[in-house]
Design an enzyme around this catalytic site. Structure first.
Site, short mmCIF file in Angstrom:
data_model
loop_
_atom_site.label_atom_id
_atom_site.label_comp_id
_atom_site.label_asym_id
_atom_site.label_seq_id
_atom_site.Cartn_x
_atom_site.Cartn_y
_atom_site.Cartn_z
N ARG A 114 58.86 -28.22 32.06
CA ARG A 114 59.85 -28.35 33.32
C ARG A 114 59.95 -29.96 34.09
NH1 ARG A 114 58.54 -23.33 36.89
NH2 ARG A 114 56.56 -23.99 35.89
N LYS A 157 49.08 -14.54 21.41
CA LYS A 157 48.57 -13.76 22.37
C LYS A 157 48.40 -14.15 23.69
CE LYS A 157 43.86 -13.07 22.72
NZ LYS A 157 43.00 -14.61 23.01
N HIS A 203 44.83 -16.61 15.82
CA HIS A 203 44.33 -17.75 14.91
C HIS A 203 43.10 -17.60 14.33
CE1 HIS A 203 41.65 -18.19 18.36
NE2 HIS A 203 40.76 -19.13 17.76
N LYS A 249 41.60 -19.23 10.23
CA LYS A 249 40.27 -20.02 9.83
C LYS A 249 39.87 -20.03 8.62
CE LYS A 249 38.33 -19.25 14.42
NZ LYS A 249 37.81 -20.21 14.98
N GLU A 254 30.19 -16.82 22.11
CA GLU A 254 30.64 -18.17 22.49
C GLU A 254 29.59 -18.48 23.45
OE1 GLU A 254 35.01 -18.52 22.86
OE2 GLU A 254 34.90 -16.65 23.63
N ASP A 260 41.12 -9.70 25.35
CA ASP A 260 40.86 -10.92 24.79
C ASP A 260 40.51 -11.15 23.48
OD1 ASP A 260 41.50 -13.90 25.48
OD2 ASP A 260 38.98 -14.18 25.61
N HIS A 311 41.31 -10.45 17.61
CA HIS A 311 40.45 -11.39 16.44
C HIS A 311 39.29 -10.28 15.96
CE1 HIS A 311 42.30 -14.49 18.35
NE2 HIS A 311 41.29 -14.69 19.55
N LYS A 352 30.98 -14.03 26.18
CA LYS A 352 31.12 -15.40 26.72
C LYS A 352 29.72 -15.67 27.25
CE LYS A 352 35.69 -16.19 27.23
NZ LYS A 352 36.26 -16.96 25.92
C1 BG6 Z 1 40.91 -17.16 21.89
C2 BG6 Z 1 40.42 -16.43 23.43
O1 BG6 Z 1 41.96 -16.17 21.45
O2 BG6 Z 1 39.83 -17.29 21.28
C3 BG6 Z 1 39.12 -17.32 24.16
O3 BG6 Z 1 41.59 -16.30 24.12
C4 BG6 Z 1 38.16 -17.67 22.93
O4 BG6 Z 1 38.81 -16.64 25.27
C5 BG6 Z 1 38.89 -18.08 21.98
O5 BG6 Z 1 37.37 -18.60 23.90
C6 BG6 Z 1 37.89 -18.30 20.53
O6 BG6 Z 1 38.27 -19.25 19.62
P1 BG6 Z 1 37.40 -19.97 18.68
O7 BG6 Z 1 38.27 -20.46 17.70
O8 BG6 Z 1 36.78 -20.93 19.65
O9 BG6 Z 1 36.34 -19.03 18.17
#
Ligand code: BG6
Length: 488
Positions: free
Chosen positions: A44, A147, A177, A181, A215, A234, A239, A338
């Site tokens: 925008r 997502k 994603h 990997k 994480e 999430d 994943h 986390k």
């Molecule tokens: C994302 C989540 O899809 O994946 C995040 O929304 C998370 O919360 C992330 O931190 C982790 O991805 P990666 O590739 O760093 O393991």
């Protein structure tokens, strides 16, 4: 590869600047993006190509060190990049965009056109409708969505309907994603490129499977999204369940996208539902309190959020079961969180004990073999075996790993997930993308867990930042006489 057009809605956002454009840059450095390709950032703000390129240049600085060829490629790459101002909820800018993208003087009718919707899912419907109204949804068009695809089954179906009104399923690329990997793709190579594992890959020989995605980061700058989502939505819904599918699926007949997706879908549908009564037995949710991560003090979740009434979970551990012939009775323990002790993602397949020991009393008892697929960091594969400790004395056995490190074996840089995924979209290869029914089947399994949590008066269990999560997660697995894998 022929030139293509890639148009990012949300071109100034975090995803575009931190992931998508660096990924495209690396593909450019590798020669996969050729002259004549046009990359557009749409948002925008009013700014011109020059200002946008300056912003992207800055975002790419970090990528320059990754490859000695990168610095000289930077300016030519930026030349492919354009900025267009657009309002997603109004008509301004759309006609000009359509003219530019379809101008027969500049592009032929075969040119692949990818729209990346790096915007909230509430906008997918209106963006789709506008693309359609401007004749931009033809056969060579592909659309990529990220997502969260919904927050439950019903909202996911509504998003999929909105996309489905405009695009054929074969045009829609839903990104998870994790599937991009390298190590996740290696899982398929390991299972189906070796004769060794598959005969053992079943309840008869496998005791249990663990999937951990740990994480160290906290909320980052995503409080408003994350607090509504929580770790179950999430991370687990997408994943972790995708990883579980790749471990548990039957061998597909080929790498054709639907051959794989059909098999993953069967796994999702075979998951035993975790419903009301079972939730407290089979799931644990936690929320971090202040602590120290990697030696650095960090605040608790509620402090980071600036509220004290959130029951959002930042940690989940659960025990899943795939109800089919292959996996009957084999638990799949999943955990993610986390602000845990370290950043570490791995899949651990623990085989059964030998049926009989011929060794009598051993100083170190025979441990079951374990196959550890390390997704990040230090990507690699370890197979833990019992070995004889060399020496003339009494027979001593020790558990030692056969260790394959990707970095040592293959050298070079490991491409980021988005590099593979974006180029797969351009090539029209949907193997690593989720089909509508997969996403919805995953929600079908997640929704009852979420609902039971919501109905319960229990709050998430506190855990100290920098730990491995609440003690209840340890109890979840120890109750079954097993422990979470530690790399030793
Ligand atoms: C994302 C989540 O899809 O994946 C995040 O929304 C998370 O919360 C992330 O931190 C982790 O991805 P990666 O590739 O760093 O393991």
């Amino acid at each position: 590869m022929a030139p293509f057009d890639l148009i990012i809605f949300g071109g100034t956002g975090d995803l575009a600047l931190r992931k998508l454009l660096p990924a495209l840059f690396h593909r450019y450095v590798d020669g996969q993006i050729v002259a004549g390709t046009r990359l557009y950032g749409l948002a925008r703000d009013s700014q011109d190509d020059g200002a946008y390129r300056a912003r992207v240049r800055e975002a790419l600085q970090k990528s320059l060190a990754d490859d000695p060829r990168a610095p000289t490629a930077l300016e030519p790459f930026l030349d492919l990049l354009h900025y267009r101002r657009i309002d997603l909820n109004a008509d301004a800018g759309w006609a000009e965009l359509a003219t530019e993208l379809t101008d027969p003087q500049r592009v032929d009718s075969e040119r692949v056109r990818v729209f990346y919707l790096a915007v909230g899912p509430d906008l997918f419907g209106s963006v789709g409708a506008r693309l359609q109204a401007h004749g931009l949804t033809g056969e060579t068009t592909r659309v990529v969505v990220e997502k969260p695809i919904g927050h439950d089954g019903a909202s996911a179906a509504a998003i999929n309907d909105a996309l489905g009104h405009v695009f054929a399923e074969s045009q829609i690329y839903r990104i998870d994603h994790y599937l991009g990997k390298e190590t996740v793709q290696n899982l398929t190579a390991l299972r189906f490129g070796n004769a060794l594992f598959e005969p053992l890959w079943k309840a008869e020989h496998i005791d249990h499977v663990q999937i951990t995605v740990a994480e160290t980061v906290g909320l980052e700058r995503r409080a408003s999204y994350y607090d509504k989502s929580g770790a179950l939505r999430d991370m687990v819904q997408n994943h972790l369940l995708q990883l579980l599918c790749l471990v548990a699926m039957e061998p597909p007949s080929s790498l054709a996208a639907d051959a794989i997706r059909d098999e993953k879908l069967k796994v999702l549908r075979a998951l035993r539902p975790i419903e009301n009564g079972a939730t407290s037995q089979l799931t644990v949710r936690g929320q971090y309190r202040a602590g120290a991560v990697e030696g650095r003090p960090v605040p608790g979740y509620l402090d980071e959020l600036g509220r004290d009434d959130s029951r959002t979970e930042t940690f989940v551990a659960l025990k899943a079961e795939v109800r089919n012939w292959r996996w009957a009775g084999v638990p799949f323990y999943l955990r993610t969180g986390k602000r845990l002790a370290e950043r570490m993602s791995e899949i651990v397949v623990t085989f059964r004990q030998v049926p009989h020991s011929i060794f009598g009393e051993l100083a170190e008892p025979i441990a079951p073999n374990q196959l550890v697929i390390r997704l990040q960091p230090d990507e690699g594969v370890k197979l833990w075996l019992m070995n004889k400790v060399p020496g003339p004395g009494g027979l001593r056995l020790r558990r030692v790993p056969m260790d394959l490190s990707f970095a040592e074996t293959f050298g070079g840089r490991q491409p980021e997930a988005y590099e593979r995924l974006l180029m797969d979209v351009v090539r029209g290869n949907a193997m690593l993308f989720m089909r509508r029914d997969e996403v919805e089947a995953a929600w079908d399994w997640i929704d009852p867990i979420r609902n039971a949590w919501q109905a319960s008066s229990d709050a998430p269990k506190p855990y100290t930042a920098g730990s491995w999560g609440p003690s209840a997660a340890v109890a979840l697995i120890e109750r079954d006489g097993r422990t979470w894998h530690e790399d030793a």
